[in-house]
Design a protein around this motif. Structure first.
Motif, PDB file in Angstrom:
ATOM      1  N   ARG A  36      -2.344  -2.746 -10.083  1.00 47.72           N
ATOM      2  CA  ARG A  36      -2.902  -1.858  -9.078  1.00 47.72           C
ATOM      3  C   ARG A  36      -4.415  -2.097  -9.113  1.00 47.72           C
ATOM      4  O   ARG A  36      -5.142  -1.434  -9.850  1.00 47.72           O
ATOM      5  CB  ARG A  36      -2.564  -0.411  -9.393  1.00 47.72           C
ATOM      6  CG  ARG A  36      -2.917   0.562  -8.297  1.00 47.72           C
ATOM      7  CD  ARG A  36      -2.063   1.798  -8.404  1.00 47.72           C
ATOM      8  NE  ARG A  36      -2.606   2.940  -7.685  1.00 47.72           N
ATOM      9  CZ  ARG A  36      -2.491   3.137  -6.377  1.00 47.72           C
ATOM     10  NH1 ARG A  36      -1.869   2.234  -5.645  1.00 47.72           N
ATOM     11  NH2 ARG A  36      -2.979   4.205  -5.807  1.00 47.72           N
ATOM     12  N   VAL A  79       0.871  -1.169   0.000  1.00 45.72           N
ATOM     13  CA  VAL A  79       0.000   0.000   0.000  1.00 45.72           C
ATOM     14  C   VAL A  79       0.910   1.222   0.000  1.00 45.72           C
ATOM     15  O   VAL A  79       1.554   1.535   1.004  1.00 45.72           O
ATOM     16  CB  VAL A  79      -0.934   0.031   1.221  1.00 45.72           C
ATOM     17  CG1 VAL A  79      -1.797   1.283   1.199  1.00 45.72           C
ATOM     18  CG2 VAL A  79      -1.812  -1.215   1.241  1.00 45.72           C
ATOM     19  N   SER A  95      -0.547   7.546   0.224  1.00 50.12           N
ATOM     20  CA  SER A  95      -1.827   7.769  -0.440  1.00 50.12           C
ATOM     21  C   SER A  95      -1.800   8.782  -1.575  1.00 50.12           C
ATOM     22  O   SER A  95      -2.497   8.603  -2.550  1.00 50.12           O
ATOM     23  CB  SER A  95      -2.886   8.182   0.586  1.00 50.12           C
ATOM     24  OG  SER A  95      -2.519   9.411   1.181  1.00 50.12           O
ATOM     25  N   SER A 134      -5.665   1.736  -3.800  1.00 54.72           N
ATOM     26  CA  SER A 134      -4.671   1.776  -2.743  1.00 54.72           C
ATOM     27  C   SER A 134      -3.607   0.687  -2.854  1.00 54.72           C
ATOM     28  O   SER A 134      -2.464   0.923  -2.493  1.00 54.72           O
ATOM     29  CB  SER A 134      -5.357   1.676  -1.377  1.00 54.72           C
ATOM     30  OG  SER A 134      -6.098   0.478  -1.285  1.00 54.72           O
ATOM     31  N   ASN A 135      -3.945  -0.481  -3.368  1.00 51.95           N
ATOM     32  CA  ASN A 135      -2.985  -1.577  -3.380  1.00 51.95           C
ATOM     33  C   ASN A 135      -2.156  -1.617  -4.651  1.00 51.95           C
ATOM     34  O   ASN A 135      -2.590  -1.199  -5.717  1.00 51.95           O
ATOM     35  CB  ASN A 135      -3.725  -2.912  -3.219  1.00 51.95           C
ATOM     36  CG  ASN A 135      -4.300  -3.086  -1.840  1.00 51.95           C
ATOM     37  OD1 ASN A 135      -3.588  -3.355  -0.890  1.00 51.95           O
ATOM     38  ND2 ASN A 135      -5.599  -2.889  -1.725  1.00 51.95           N
TER      39      ASN A 135
END
Lengths: 113, 114
Positions: B69, B24, B27, B73-74
């Motif tokens: 992706r 992760v 952000s 987020s991951n």
């Protein structure tokens, strides 16, 4: 082949002394230079970055860059036992989507109490 | 302080099995990377990823490797059929913008292939 050369060490300094770590790189197109610290079994942790020729100071750390000589160094003043780690020199390009980092093998620093 | 996270911290697998390493990134970062470090060796670039596609890959990143992706987020690294020589620490990193910004590394996943 783009390379980064570092003395693997170990570099042993007494507590309170100045540790000097050196790095040379082969790619004259390199624009950004980084020093990472890596403790055994852990990930690289950024110490400093430098883009321009000359010195850059941050607390006890000073990075020095000489693009003409393709040389970058890291000085650690007042070395502490907690500074004992492997110091990785890396360079990257500038801009674009990639900017991958090319790492040296690292210099092992041992600060003796 | 925002940080890159990775799971699992240690993965043990049998040769020939598929593994997925998860990351992760921070952000608001836009550029994502995978590196690996074989024990006692230097950190090596595997792949960079931007705008939902691979922007560069190294010779190591062959057809057995893929990245994805899957959501906002991951960021994952898949190895389809692991080999003994895939045993290494795998680090995910992320970067905020397209300039010479710093890459921030996650804690790594230690992959052991038996």
């Amino acid at each position: 082949q783009k390379e980064v050369e570092q003395n693997s060490g170990p570099l042993s300094v007494p507590e309170g002394a100045i540790a000097s770590l050196n790095c040379t790189y082969s790619d004259r197109g390199s624009q950004s230079f980084f020093w990472y610290r890596q403790y055994s079994g852990k990930s690289p942790e950024l110490i400093m970055f430098i883009y321009s020729n000359g010195d850059k100071e941050d607390g006890r750390f000073t990075a020095q860059l000489n693009k003409a000589s393709q040389y970058v160094s890291l000085l650690i003043r007042d070395s502490q036992p907690s500074d004992s780690a492997t110091y990785l020199c890396a360079y990257g390009g500038y801009g674009g989507a990639t900017n991958k980092l090319i790492f040296g093998t690292g210099t092992l620093l041992a600060v003796q109490p | 302080e925002p940080e890159v996270t990775q799971t699992p911290s240690h993965q043990v697998t049998q040769m020939g099995q598929e593994v997925i390493l998860r990351c992760v990134p921070i952000s608001n970062h836009l550029y994502f990377y995978w590196y690996r470090q074989i024990l006692g060796q230097k950190v090596e670039f595997l792949v960079s990823f931007y705008n939902n596609e691979i922007s560069e890959k190294s010779e190591i990143f062959d057809d057995q490797f893929s990245v994805e992706r899957p959501d906002g987020s991951n960021f994952t690294l898949k190895i389809r059929s692991t080999k003994l020589e895939d045993s290494a620490m795998y680090f995910c990193a992320s970067k905020a913008s397209g300039g010479a910004d710093t890459q921030y590394f996650g804690p790594g996943t230690r992959l052991t292939v038996l």
